[in-house]
Scaffold this motif. Structure first.
Motif, mmCIF file in Angstrom:
data_model
loop_
_atom_site.group_PDB
_atom_site.id
_atom_site.type_symbol
_atom_site.label_atom_id
_atom_site.label_comp_id
_atom_site.label_asym_id
_atom_site.label_seq_id
_atom_site.Cartn_x
_atom_site.Cartn_y
_atom_site.Cartn_z
ATOM 1 N N LEU A 190 1.001 -1.351 0.024
ATOM 2 C CA LEU A 190 -0.020 0.058 -0.127
ATOM 3 C C LEU A 190 0.826 1.173 0.127
ATOM 4 N N SER A 191 1.956 1.171 0.643
ATOM 5 C CA SER A 191 3.074 2.310 0.472
ATOM 6 C C SER A 191 3.679 2.468 -0.940
ATOM 7 N N ALA A 192 3.632 1.449 -1.856
ATOM 8 C CA ALA A 192 4.110 1.402 -3.192
ATOM 9 C C ALA A 192 3.184 2.427 -3.962
ATOM 10 N N ALA A 193 3.242 3.611 -3.499
ATOM 11 C CA ALA A 193 2.131 4.724 -4.096
ATOM 12 C C ALA A 193 2.721 6.142 -4.434
ATOM 13 N N ARG A 194 2.073 6.527 -5.330
ATOM 14 C CA ARG A 194 2.693 8.192 -5.484
ATOM 15 C C ARG A 194 1.650 9.023 -4.728
ATOM 16 N N ASP A 195 0.460 8.505 -4.383
ATOM 17 C CA ASP A 195 -0.433 9.284 -3.641
ATOM 18 C C ASP A 195 -1.242 8.552 -2.887
ATOM 19 N N VAL A 196 -1.463 8.570 -1.533
ATOM 20 C CA VAL A 196 -2.233 7.970 -0.475
ATOM 21 C C VAL A 196 -3.549 8.977 0.002
ATOM 22 N N LEU A 197 -4.594 8.631 -0.233
ATOM 23 C CA LEU A 197 -5.574 9.449 0.502
ATOM 24 C C LEU A 197 -6.434 8.427 1.495
ATOM 25 N N PHE A 198 -6.693 9.154 2.638
ATOM 26 C CA PHE A 198 -7.154 8.586 3.898
ATOM 27 C C PHE A 198 -8.601 9.339 3.858
ATOM 28 N N VAL A 199 -9.534 8.792 4.123
ATOM 29 C CA VAL A 199 -10.894 9.397 4.306
ATOM 30 C C VAL A 199 -11.433 8.963 5.581
ATOM 31 N N ALA A 200 -11.808 9.707 6.527
ATOM 32 C CA ALA A 200 -12.255 9.515 7.973
ATOM 33 C C ALA A 200 -13.349 10.274 8.573
ATOM 34 N N THR A 201 -14.476 9.923 8.647
ATOM 35 C CA THR A 201 -15.336 10.691 9.292
ATOM 36 C C THR A 201 -16.007 10.057 10.751
ATOM 37 N N GLY A 202 -16.669 11.171 11.512
ATOM 38 C CA GLY A 202 -17.304 10.662 12.662
ATOM 39 C C GLY A 202 -16.367 10.892 13.976
ATOM 40 N N ALA A 203 -17.248 10.923 15.092
ATOM 41 C CA ALA A 203 -16.685 11.280 16.084
ATOM 42 C C ALA A 203 -15.662 10.008 16.536
ATOM 43 N N GLU A 204 -16.340 9.163 16.301
ATOM 44 C CA GLU A 204 -15.488 7.740 16.936
ATOM 45 C C GLU A 204 -13.996 7.646 16.252
ATOM 46 N N LYS A 205 -13.693 8.266 15.368
ATOM 47 C CA LYS A 205 -12.339 8.253 14.557
ATOM 48 C C LYS A 205 -11.416 9.078 15.155
ATOM 49 N N ALA A 206 -12.157 10.238 16.231
ATOM 50 C CA ALA A 206 -11.267 11.349 16.405
ATOM 51 C C ALA A 206 -9.701 10.830 17.156
ATOM 52 N N PRO A 223 -1.564 1.611 12.567
ATOM 53 C CA PRO A 223 -1.042 1.096 11.340
ATOM 54 C C PRO A 223 -1.134 1.789 10.059
ATOM 55 N N THR A 224 -2.058 3.151 10.300
ATOM 56 C CA THR A 224 -2.127 4.179 8.869
ATOM 57 C C THR A 224 -0.760 4.827 8.886
ATOM 58 N N ARG A 225 0.099 4.858 10.131
ATOM 59 C CA ARG A 225 1.553 5.407 10.103
ATOM 60 C C ARG A 225 2.356 4.595 9.134
ATOM 61 N N LEU A 226 1.920 3.253 8.986
ATOM 62 C CA LEU A 226 2.972 2.379 8.221
ATOM 63 C C LEU A 226 2.695 2.585 6.968
ATOM 64 N N ILE A 227 1.660 3.356 6.412
ATOM 65 C CA ILE A 227 1.481 3.579 4.865
ATOM 66 C C ILE A 227 2.131 4.757 4.572
ATOM 67 N N ARG A 228 3.298 4.578 3.803
ATOM 68 C CA ARG A 228 4.234 5.818 3.863
ATOM 69 C C ARG A 228 4.623 5.899 2.356
ATOM 70 N N PRO A 229 4.240 6.497 1.467
ATOM 71 C CA PRO A 229 4.694 6.344 0.118
ATOM 72 C C PRO A 229 6.119 7.041 0.065
ATOM 73 N N THR A 230 7.064 6.261 -0.728
ATOM 74 C CA THR A 230 8.324 6.789 -0.624
ATOM 75 C C THR A 230 8.483 8.025 -1.291
ATOM 76 N N ALA A 231 7.983 8.222 -2.284
ATOM 77 C CA ALA A 231 8.079 9.667 -3.071
ATOM 78 C C ALA A 231 6.650 10.105 -3.508
ATOM 79 N N GLY A 232 6.045 10.094 -2.201
ATOM 80 C CA GLY A 232 4.429 10.664 -2.649
ATOM 81 C C GLY A 232 4.061 11.315 -1.583
ATOM 82 N N THR A 233 2.688 11.608 -1.529
ATOM 83 C CA THR A 233 2.126 12.472 -0.520
ATOM 84 C C THR A 233 0.724 11.629 0.218
ATOM 85 N N VAL A 234 0.693 12.177 1.463
ATOM 86 C CA VAL A 234 -0.671 11.575 2.220
ATOM 87 C C VAL A 234 -1.275 12.646 2.401
#
Ligand code: 6PG
Length: 254
Positions: A190-206, A223-234
């Motif tokens: 999942l980190s072999a990416a040029r761009d990573v988009l996380f979508v999160a909504t709701g108070a339970e995710k705060a 685990p979201t912190r493990l998703i680190r595109p080597t030459a991309g953006t989160v």
């Protein structure tokens, strides 16, 4: 290489859905313009059907040219493809029934094997082949996050978080989020990416979101912190409820 990360906070789910669809379309259009094709990885979760539905009805001038898009799933619940919980089926119902992604460019996880291990081994090879055909990186990986901080089917403290990077997909048999059997792409994949988009909504995710973007938090516990595109953006696109614990450090959206 440290990756850059942006957090866009929007008023509510409706605004998050609209912005996520715009972001996905923009990244895919840019990838197709630059390389003639785009590889997209999609997740399940409650917001996915909504933003995929927006993409499905986007006018031609803003929609990507779906003929050139290849789609994989970030994770799959190990249930039949026609089961309501199947992510591949959700992607078909929300998006593929309305746009012209060629059938041989959509890679759902096959869930008809005796067990998830066999499906994961096959999906590992499929993901590796797609990466090879796309110069080693997906153009966009779209992920959600659970209240416990999991993403795809990578759960805090799970052994699957520390697999060798050559393993592209893995079977999970003890998912705390039902159903227990799943197949997930690994953090390295999942980190072999040029761009990573996380979508999160709701108070339970705060609480999890605050940990996810805090530089001092342990990645195995978040685990979201493990998703680190080597030459991309989160990018994070979240609503105010999910951003309640980070409001001071997030960029306010429209
Ligand atoms: C899955 C998803 C999973 C999901 C998060 C967030 O198949 O279950 O891939 O990682 O994205 O659990 O889901 P919600 O937005 O519904 O909380």
């Amino acid at each position: 290489m440290a990756q850059s990360a942006t957090v866009t906070v929007l008023a509510d789910l409706e605004h998050v859905v609209a912005r996520a669809a715009e972001h996905i379309a923009g990244v895919l259009q840019a990838a197709i313009a630059a390389r003639g094709r785009a590889a997209l990885v999609l997740s399940g979760g409650s917001a996915a059907p909504a933003f995929l539905g927006r993409l499905a009805v986007m006018p031609a001038d803003t929609a990507p040219d779906w003929q050139h898009v290849t789609i994989l799933v970030a994770d799959e619940r190990y249930v039949p493809s026609d089961h309501d919980d199947n992510n591949g089926g959700m992607i078909r119902r929300a998006l593929l029934n309305y746009v012209s992604v060629p059938a041989d460019q959509f890679f759902p996880v096959a869930t008809y094997y005796r067990d998830a291990q066999q499906a994961a081994a096959i999906y590992s090879k499929q993901a590796a082949a797609v990466l090879q055909a796309h110069d080693g990186a997906f153009d966009l990986v779209v992920l959600g996050m659970g209240p416990d901080g999991h993403t795809a089917s990578l759960f805090p403290g799970h052994a699957a978080l520390q697999l060798a990077p050559e393993i592209r997909a893995w079977a999970i048999n003890d998912s705390p989020k039902p159903p227990p059997q799943r197949v997930t792409l690994t953090a390295a994949t999942l980190s072999a990416a040029r761009d990573v988009l996380f979508v999160a909504t709701g108070a339970e995710k705060a609480p999890a979101l605050a940990r996810a973007i805090s530089a001092v938090q342990d990645a195995l516990a978040n685990p979201t912190r493990l998703i680190r595109p080597t030459a991309g953006t989160v990018h994070w696109i979240v609503d105010q409820a999910a951003a309640a614990h980070i409001a001071d450090s997030a960029a306010p959206g429209a």
